[in-house]
Design an enzyme around this catalytic site. Structure first.
Site, PDB file in Angstrom:
ATOM      1  N   VAL A   1      21.423  -7.257 -15.735  1.00  0.00           N
ATOM      2  CA  VAL A   1      20.416  -7.846 -14.874  1.00  0.00           C
ATOM      3  C   VAL A   1      19.502  -6.721 -14.401  1.00  0.00           C
ATOM      4  CG1 VAL A   1      20.071  -9.072 -12.698  1.00  0.00           C
ATOM      5  CG2 VAL A   1      22.060  -9.599 -14.122  1.00  0.00           C
ATOM      6  N   CYS A   2      18.200  -6.887 -14.565  1.00  0.00           N
ATOM      7  CA  CYS A   2      17.257  -5.846 -14.157  1.00  0.00           C
ATOM      8  C   CYS A   2      17.318  -5.633 -12.642  1.00  0.00           C
ATOM      9  CB  CYS A   2      15.839  -6.225 -14.547  1.00  0.00           C
ATOM     10  SG  CYS A   2      14.601  -5.179 -13.752  1.00  0.00           S
ATOM     11  N   ILE A   3      17.485  -4.393 -12.240  1.00  0.00           N
ATOM     12  CA  ILE A   3      17.670  -4.103 -10.810  1.00  0.00           C
ATOM     13  C   ILE A   3      16.420  -4.403  -9.985  1.00  0.00           C
ATOM     14  CG2 ILE A   3      17.139  -1.622 -11.088  1.00  0.00           C
ATOM     15  CD1 ILE A   3      19.309  -1.180  -8.859  1.00  0.00           C
TER      16      ILE A   3
END
Lengths: 132, 103, 133
Positions: A77-79
């Site tokens: 998941v992209c931070i």
């Protein structure tokens, strides 16, 4: 063959996550490797463990979590996108003072940087994007 | 360098199929998924013509489960368009050098 | 296969109505560190991302348009804009912001190249990885 899958939309509003899930499952069934599934934009919302859909409906998050567990999928998941949308793991929740128990990332997902997307593009033979 | 183009929005709603067909090259494949499958129904005029016009160079495919979900029988698609399942989608992605999503 | 791949970021949506333009730009900036062969394509409504004098104070969101002008500092030097998409929307090259990078002779040169649709199709075809958002 090594595939990377990108999911740009959250669950339920768009079909993107469902299509990506079916694609990923079919690829695994055909003996392909899934190098990584990367969740970006509203796609990060697939990773919250707090959804409670009606029992006679599919559970998008659970589907992904179970597929990951069964096949040792790397689901990232992209931070930056996750922070905007309130998807937190223990470390992020603590770092931003959100209080104990506020981490909501579901099993099988991990939060990491956008570099993981580029790296997936470099390492995989094919990258397939699902979005709106 | 062949490309699998995916289109997921209805051609009656958005320009993504038109744009895709305007950039696809001979040897490429175009796969209609999600709401884009409504464009594959035979009997339409403009969209069917656009698909037929692209077919000498490109292969056109449509995702069967998405057709079924929208009540379009697999035998009611534009002539020349092939119906694939998710495994067929994977095969198309594998047999072309890359994929490009027309989001 | 060599370690360098040709990455193309395809931008087909206008800015501000959705987050795609901004978050696409964020990928480009992060991706620059990986030293790949990077190009950006602007077509359809995506050409509006490069229009100059975007004023976002009235809609209450941050204006990220100036970030495009910094792309040269990240070694992102190839921005292809489709001529037909501009024309269809009443735009010309003069409506676009200046995006430059330093060439080998340390001169500032434009990173924007206006290409016709046929050339855009060739550019797309020549890539290894296409990212669209």
């Amino acid at each position: 063959m090594k595939f990377a899958v990108v999911v740009n939309e959250g669950p339920y509003t768009h079909q993107a996550s469902d299509t990506a899930y079916q694609f990923t499952k079919a690829a695994l069934e055909k003996g392909h490797e899934i190098y990584r599934v990367f969740f970006y934009h509203d796609g990060v919302n697939n990773a919250t463990r707090l959804t409670v859909p009606p029992q006679d409906e599919r559970n998008v998050q659970k589907n992904w979590s179970e597929l990951a567990e069964k096949n040792a999928l790397d689901m990232v998941v992209c931070i930056a996108a996750a922070q905007r949308r309130g998807i937190l793991d223990e470390g992020e929740a603590k770092r931003h003072g959100k209080g104990e128990g506020s981490a909501n990332i579901a099993p099988g997902f991990r939060i990491s940087g956008l570099g993981q997307l580029i790296e997936a593009g470099i390492q995989a033979d094919r990258l397939v994007v699902f979005g709106d | 360098m062949s490309t699998l183009h995916t289109v997921n929005k209805s051609p009656y709603e958005r320009g993504s199929l038109d744009s895709c067909l305007a950039h696809a090259l001979p040897g490429d494949a175009v796969l209609l998924i999600e709401d884009a499958v409504v464009g594959a129904r035979a009997g339409s005029t403009r969209v069917a013509e656009a698909l037929k016009a692209a077919m000498p160079g490109c292969t056109i495919h449509v995702l069967g489960p998405d057709l079924a979900a929208r009540g379009i029988p697999a035998d009611a698609v534009v002539e020349g368009v092939s119906v694939v399942d998710y495994g067929g989608f994977v095969d198309l992605a594998a047999t072309h050098d890359k994929s490009q999503a027309w989001l | 296969m060599s370690d360098t791949k040709r990455f193309l970021y395809v931008n087909r949506k206008a800015p501000h109505g959705t987050v795609y333009a901004l978050e696409s730009l964020e990928v480009v900036l992060i991706g620059a560190a990986f030293e790949q062969d990077v190009s950006l394509a602007f077509l359809d409504d995506g050409v509006f991302q490069l229009v100059k004098k975007q004023v976002t104070t009235g809609i209450g969101v941050k204006n990220f348009a100036p970030t495009y002008r910094a792309l040269g500092d990240y070694d992102v030097k190839k921005l292809y804009v489709e001529r037909e998409s501009l024309a269809e929307r009443g735009l010309t090259e003069d409506d676009l912001m200046e995006v430059t990078h330093e060439n080998d002779d340390e001169e500032d040169v434009s990173s924007i190249e206006i290409v016709d649709r046929a050339r855009m199709a060739q550019i797309m075809a020549a890539q290894d990885v296409v990212l669209s958002f």
